[in-house]
Motif scaffolding. Structure first.
Motif, mmCIF file in Angstrom:
data_model
loop_
_atom_site.group_PDB
_atom_site.id
_atom_site.type_symbol
_atom_site.label_atom_id
_atom_site.label_comp_id
_atom_site.label_asym_id
_atom_site.label_seq_id
_atom_site.Cartn_x
_atom_site.Cartn_y
_atom_site.Cartn_z
ATOM 1 N N ARG A 5 0.833 -1.203 0.000
ATOM 2 C CA ARG A 5 0.000 0.000 0.000
ATOM 3 C C ARG A 5 0.868 1.254 0.000
ATOM 4 N N GLU A 6 1.874 1.270 0.858
ATOM 5 C CA GLU A 6 2.755 2.436 0.954
ATOM 6 C C GLU A 6 3.482 2.707 -0.357
ATOM 7 N N VAL A 7 3.977 1.650 -0.997
ATOM 8 C CA VAL A 7 4.689 1.808 -2.273
ATOM 9 C C VAL A 7 3.747 2.340 -3.344
ATOM 10 N N MET A 8 2.555 1.808 -3.408
ATOM 11 C CA MET A 8 1.594 2.247 -4.424
ATOM 12 C C MET A 8 1.207 3.713 -4.206
ATOM 13 N N ILE A 9 0.983 4.100 -2.978
ATOM 14 C CA ILE A 9 0.616 5.484 -2.695
ATOM 15 C C ILE A 9 1.778 6.417 -3.022
ATOM 16 N N GLN A 10 2.988 6.028 -2.654
ATOM 17 C CA GLN A 10 4.158 6.855 -2.965
ATOM 18 C C GLN A 10 4.343 6.990 -4.471
ATOM 19 N N ALA A 11 4.184 5.899 -5.203
ATOM 20 C CA ALA A 11 4.311 5.943 -6.659
ATOM 21 C C ALA A 11 3.253 6.871 -7.255
ATOM 22 N N TYR A 12 2.037 6.754 -6.754
ATOM 23 C CA TYR A 12 0.948 7.620 -7.222
ATOM 24 C C TYR A 12 1.290 9.088 -6.967
ATOM 25 N N GLU A 13 1.760 9.387 -5.777
ATOM 26 C CA GLU A 13 2.073 10.774 -5.434
ATOM 27 C C GLU A 13 3.203 11.332 -6.290
ATOM 28 N N ILE A 14 4.190 10.519 -6.601
ATOM 29 C CA ILE A 14 5.290 10.958 -7.465
ATOM 30 C C ILE A 14 4.774 11.232 -8.875
ATOM 31 N N LEU A 15 3.994 10.299 -9.406
ATOM 32 C CA LEU A 15 3.497 10.449 -10.775
ATOM 33 C C LEU A 15 2.545 11.623 -10.945
ATOM 34 N N THR A 16 1.895 12.029 -9.880
ATOM 35 C CA THR A 16 0.912 13.098 -9.991
ATOM 36 C C THR A 16 1.454 14.463 -9.585
ATOM 37 N N LYS A 17 2.754 14.534 -9.299
ATOM 38 C CA LYS A 17 3.349 15.840 -9.020
ATOM 39 C C LYS A 17 3.289 16.700 -10.272
ATOM 40 N N LYS A 18 3.147 17.988 -10.074
ATOM 41 C CA LYS A 18 2.948 18.920 -11.184
ATOM 42 C C LYS A 18 4.051 18.844 -12.237
#
Length: 67
Positions: A5-18
């Motif tokens: 879960r933590e890895v997926m959320i971190q990956a999501y947050e990185i990919l969605t940075k401006k």
């Protein structure tokens, strides 16, 4: 702690940075597979808002590859 879960959320947050940009280490196929993996994960846990954002990233990726 749920590491997946933590890895997926971190990956999501990185990919969605401006200002996020894919590096050359990620081929088109790798990008598509990674986005699909994230989409499948967030669909399974019913985080549909994130799914919508990932679908937008997939669409953007497709449009960039057409050029």
């Amino acid at each position: 702690m749920n590491y997946e879960r933590e890895v997926m959320i971190q990956a999501y947050e990185i990919l969605t940075k401006k200002n996020f940009k894919w590096t050359n280490e990620f081929s088109l196929e790798m990008r598509n597979q990674f986005l699909k993996l994230l989409l499948d994960y967030f669909t399974d846990i019913e985080h549909y808002e994130r799914c919508a954002v990932i679908l937008g990233l997939q669409k953007k990726q497709s449009m960039e590859n057409m050029n």
